[in-house]
Design a protein around this motif. Structure first.
Motif, PDB file in Angstrom:
ATOM      1  N   MET A  66     -41.348   9.821 -11.734  1.00 26.59           N
ATOM      2  CA  MET A  66     -41.479  10.544 -10.490  1.00 26.59           C
ATOM      3  C   MET A  66     -40.463  10.092  -9.463  1.00 26.59           C
ATOM      4  O   MET A  66     -39.881  10.906  -8.781  1.00 26.59           O
ATOM      5  N   GLY A  67     -40.232   8.788  -9.368  1.00 25.57           N
ATOM      6  CA  GLY A  67     -39.289   8.265  -8.389  1.00 25.57           C
ATOM      7  C   GLY A  67     -37.868   8.718  -8.662  1.00 25.57           C
ATOM      8  O   GLY A  67     -37.091   8.934  -7.758  1.00 25.57           O
ATOM      9  N   SER A  68     -37.519   8.896  -9.956  1.00 24.34           N
ATOM     10  CA  SER A  68     -36.155   9.290 -10.291  1.00 24.34           C
ATOM     11  C   SER A  68     -35.847  10.718  -9.841  1.00 24.34           C
ATOM     12  O   SER A  68     -34.729  11.025  -9.472  1.00 24.34           O
ATOM     13  N   ASP A  69     -36.852  11.598  -9.877  1.00 22.04           N
ATOM     14  CA  ASP A  69     -36.638  12.970  -9.401  1.00 22.04           C
ATOM     15  C   ASP A  69     -36.300  12.996  -7.923  1.00 22.04           C
ATOM     16  O   ASP A  69     -35.420  13.716  -7.482  1.00 22.04           O
ATOM     17  N   ALA A  70     -37.006  12.195  -7.153  1.00 23.68           N
ATOM     18  CA  ALA A  70     -36.753  12.139  -5.709  1.00 23.68           C
ATOM     19  C   ALA A  70     -35.360  11.577  -5.424  1.00 23.68           C
ATOM     20  O   ALA A  70     -34.670  12.035  -4.513  1.00 23.68           O
ATOM     21  N   GLU A  71     -34.958  10.586  -6.222  1.00 23.48           N
ATOM     22  CA  GLU A  71     -33.638   9.983  -6.022  1.00 23.48           C
ATOM     23  C   GLU A  71     -32.520  10.976  -6.330  1.00 23.48           C
ATOM     24  O   GLU A  71     -31.562  11.089  -5.584  1.00 23.48           O
ATOM     25  N   THR A  72     -32.649  11.724  -7.434  1.00 21.13           N
ATOM     26  CA  THR A  72     -31.610  12.684  -7.780  1.00 21.13           C
ATOM     27  C   THR A  72     -31.584  13.826  -6.780  1.00 21.13           C
ATOM     28  O   THR A  72     -30.529  14.352  -6.467  1.00 21.13           O
ATOM     29  N   GLU A  73     -32.755  14.181  -6.266  1.00 20.60           N
ATOM     30  CA  GLU A  73     -32.831  15.237  -5.260  1.00 20.60           C
ATOM     31  C   GLU A  73     -32.119  14.812  -3.977  1.00 20.60           C
ATOM     32  O   GLU A  73     -31.436  15.588  -3.338  1.00 20.60           O
ATOM     33  N   LYS A  74     -32.271  13.539  -3.609  1.00 24.29           N
ATOM     34  CA  LYS A  74     -31.603  12.998  -2.417  1.00 24.29           C
ATOM     35  C   LYS A  74     -30.087  13.067  -2.560  1.00 24.29           C
ATOM     36  O   LYS A  74     -29.388  13.429  -1.636  1.00 24.29           O
ATOM     37  N   LYS A  75     -29.589  12.699  -3.728  1.00 26.28           N
ATOM     38  CA  LYS A  75     -28.141  12.646  -3.932  1.00 26.28           C
ATOM     39  C   LYS A  75     -27.512  14.038  -3.954  1.00 26.28           C
ATOM     40  O   LYS A  75     -26.354  14.187  -3.642  1.00 26.28           O
ATOM     41  N   LYS A  76     -28.276  15.049  -4.340  1.00 27.77           N
ATOM     42  CA  LYS A  76     -27.739  16.399  -4.438  1.00 27.77           C
ATOM     43  C   LYS A  76     -27.602  17.079  -3.084  1.00 27.77           C
ATOM     44  O   LYS A  76     -26.832  18.008  -2.949  1.00 27.77           O
ATOM     45  N   THR A  77     -28.386  16.655  -2.104  1.00 31.00           N
ATOM     46  CA  THR A  77     -28.319  17.314  -0.802  1.00 31.00           C
ATOM     47  C   THR A  77     -26.960  17.061  -0.174  1.00 31.00           C
ATOM     48  O   THR A  77     -26.506  15.925  -0.086  1.00 31.00           O
ATOM     49  N   PRO A  78     -26.280  18.132   0.261  1.00 34.87           N
ATOM     50  CA  PRO A  78     -24.960  17.953   0.855  1.00 34.87           C
ATOM     51  C   PRO A  78     -25.063  17.281   2.224  1.00 34.87           C
ATOM     52  O   PRO A  78     -26.019  17.486   2.963  1.00 34.87           O
ATOM     53  N   VAL A  79     -24.052  16.498   2.525  1.00 37.37           N
ATOM     54  CA  VAL A  79     -24.006  15.783   3.786  1.00 37.37           C
ATOM     55  C   VAL A  79     -23.428  16.710   4.852  1.00 37.37           C
ATOM     56  O   VAL A  79     -22.409  17.361   4.628  1.00 37.37           O
ATOM     57  N   ALA A  80     -24.095  16.768   6.004  1.00 35.70           N
ATOM     58  CA  ALA A  80     -23.599  17.604   7.100  1.00 35.70           C
ATOM     59  C   ALA A  80     -22.471  16.860   7.805  1.00 35.70           C
ATOM     60  O   ALA A  80     -22.714  15.938   8.581  1.00 35.70           O
ATOM     61  N   LEU A  81     -21.239  17.243   7.514  1.00 39.36           N
ATOM     62  CA  LEU A  81     -20.078  16.562   8.083  1.00 39.36           C
ATOM     63  C   LEU A  81     -19.751  17.105   9.465  1.00 39.36           C
ATOM     64  O   LEU A  81     -19.924  18.293   9.737  1.00 39.36           O
ATOM     65  N   ALA A  82     -19.255  16.233  10.305  1.00 41.43           N
ATOM     66  CA  ALA A  82     -18.834  16.626  11.647  1.00 41.43           C
ATOM     67  C   ALA A  82     -17.535  17.430  11.549  1.00 41.43           C
ATOM     68  O   ALA A  82     -16.710  17.178  10.661  1.00 41.43           O
ATOM     69  N   PRO A  83     -17.337  18.379  12.451  1.00 40.82           N
ATOM     70  CA  PRO A  83     -16.112  19.188  12.395  1.00 40.82           C
ATOM     71  C   PRO A  83     -14.831  18.397  12.677  1.00 40.82           C
ATOM     72  O   PRO A  83     -13.753  18.826  12.289  1.00 40.82           O
ATOM     73  N   ILE A  84     -14.949  17.227  13.324  1.00 46.23           N
ATOM     74  CA  ILE A  84     -13.745  16.435  13.610  1.00 46.23           C
ATOM     75  C   ILE A  84     -13.430  15.428  12.513  1.00 46.23           C
ATOM     76  O   ILE A  84     -12.503  14.633  12.653  1.00 46.23           O
ATOM     77  N   ALA A  85     -14.186  15.438  11.423  1.00 43.84           N
ATOM     78  CA  ALA A  85     -14.018  14.448  10.352  1.00 43.84           C
ATOM     79  C   ALA A  85     -12.777  14.726   9.510  1.00 43.84           C
ATOM     80  O   ALA A  85     -12.863  15.093   8.352  1.00 43.84           O
ATOM     81  N   LYS A  86     -11.629  14.542  10.102  1.00 43.12           N
ATOM     82  CA  LYS A  86     -10.351  14.726   9.411  1.00 43.12           C
ATOM     83  C   LYS A  86      -9.430  13.587   9.805  1.00 43.12           C
ATOM     84  O   LYS A  86      -9.355  13.292  10.995  1.00 43.12           O
ATOM     85  N   PRO A  87      -8.765  12.915   8.921  1.00 39.61           N
ATOM     86  CA  PRO A  87      -8.685  13.087   7.479  1.00 39.61           C
ATOM     87  C   PRO A  87      -9.912  12.513   6.774  1.00 39.61           C
ATOM     88  O   PRO A  87     -10.305  11.373   7.046  1.00 39.61           O
ATOM     89  N   LEU A  88     -10.501  13.295   5.904  1.00 38.10           N
ATOM     90  CA  LEU A  88     -11.669  12.889   5.142  1.00 38.10           C
ATOM     91  C   LEU A  88     -11.208  12.357   3.786  1.00 38.10           C
ATOM     92  O   LEU A  88     -10.381  12.989   3.123  1.00 38.10           O
ATOM     93  N   ALA A  89     -11.725  11.203   3.411  1.00 41.60           N
ATOM     94  CA  ALA A  89     -11.351  10.584   2.136  1.00 41.60           C
ATOM     95  C   ALA A  89     -11.936  11.371   0.972  1.00 41.60           C
ATOM     96  O   ALA A  89     -13.089  11.786   1.021  1.00 41.60           O
ATOM     97  N   GLY A  90     -11.131  11.561  -0.058  1.00 45.50           N
ATOM     98  CA  GLY A  90     -11.622  12.176  -1.293  1.00 45.50           C
ATOM     99  C   GLY A  90     -12.486  11.174  -2.047  1.00 45.50           C
ATOM    100  O   GLY A  90     -12.681  10.046  -1.590  1.00 45.50           O
ATOM    101  N   LYS A  91     -12.994  11.563  -3.212  1.00 41.58           N
ATOM    102  CA  LYS A  91     -13.897  10.682  -3.965  1.00 41.58           C
ATOM    103  C   LYS A  91     -13.236   9.353  -4.312  1.00 41.58           C
ATOM    104  O   LYS A  91     -13.819   8.292  -4.110  1.00 41.58           O
ATOM    105  N   LYS A  92     -12.016   9.431  -4.836  1.00 39.98           N
ATOM    106  CA  LYS A  92     -11.320   8.214  -5.287  1.00 39.98           C
ATOM    107  C   LYS A  92     -10.980   7.299  -4.102  1.00 39.98           C
ATOM    108  O   LYS A  92     -11.241   6.089  -4.153  1.00 39.98           O
ATOM    109  N   LEU A  93     -10.424   7.874  -3.049  1.00 37.55           N
ATOM    110  CA  LEU A  93     -10.064   7.091  -1.866  1.00 37.55           C
ATOM    111  C   LEU A  93     -11.309   6.539  -1.176  1.00 37.55           C
ATOM    112  O   LEU A  93     -11.313   5.412  -0.689  1.00 37.55           O
ATOM    113  N   CYS A  94     -12.376   7.325  -1.168  1.00 43.68           N
ATOM    114  CA  CYS A  94     -13.638   6.887  -0.565  1.00 43.68           C
ATOM    115  C   CYS A  94     -14.171   5.653  -1.300  1.00 43.68           C
ATOM    116  O   CYS A  94     -14.578   4.673  -0.675  1.00 43.68           O
TER     117      CYS A  94
END
Length: 150
Positions: free
Chosen positions: A1-29
């Motif tokens: 049960m706990g694993s479903d909640a964890e995967t659900e958390k990770k799937k929700t997209p993060v609400a980024l601020a409009p000024i968040a530029k330059p944003l790091a890609g996956k590798k750079l992040c």
């Protein structure tokens, strides 16, 4: 049960601020957060808006890492301007929670400043060399991302 909640958390997209530029890609992040973790272990890290702004105004140099999902955005809008005036490279990462985890704090962090040398004391040559090589690599990638933006 706990694993479903964890995967659900990770799937929700993060609400980024409009000024968040330059944003790091996956590798750079990933590299940036690894650098933050190393800097935290070596005590070369300033956490939070207040500490970061104070360090920049005092003339400390480094890499500023800012979280992109800050609400309200007004909290960090002045930080990139201060960084540009002081010629300090800065990059946005998608999550303040990930930034806090990398900085070894439990509380979500808006921004951190990775310093080139520790505030107090000295580092061993081995740690200093590893931190410097990681720092240089991330800063060059940040410079590339910033130049591609303009």
């Amino acid at each position: 049960m706990g694993s479903d909640a964890e995967t659900e958390k990770k799937k929700t997209p993060v609400a980024l601020a409009p000024i968040a530029k330059p944003l790091a890609g996956k590798k750079l992040c990933k590299r940036t957060l690894k650098l933050v973790r190393r800097a935290s272990e070596a005590k070369c890290l300033k956490r939070g808006v207040k500490e970061v702004v104070k360090s920049i105004r005092r003339g400390n140099k480094g890499l500023c890492v800012i979280a992109g999902n800050i609400s309200p955005i007004d909290v960090i809008t002045h930080v990139p301007i201060l960084c540009e005036e002081a010629n300090i490279p800065y990059i946005y990462v998608p999550s303040k929670e990930d930034l806090a985890t990398a900085g070894t704090t439990k509380r979500p962090t808006c921004c951190v400043l990775v310093l080139t040398k520790p505030a107090k004391g000295e580092l061993s040559e081995e740690v200093k060399e590893k931190l410097k090589s990681d720092y240089d690599q991330v800063v060059t990638e940040v410079a590339e991302a910033t130049s591609a933006m303009f």
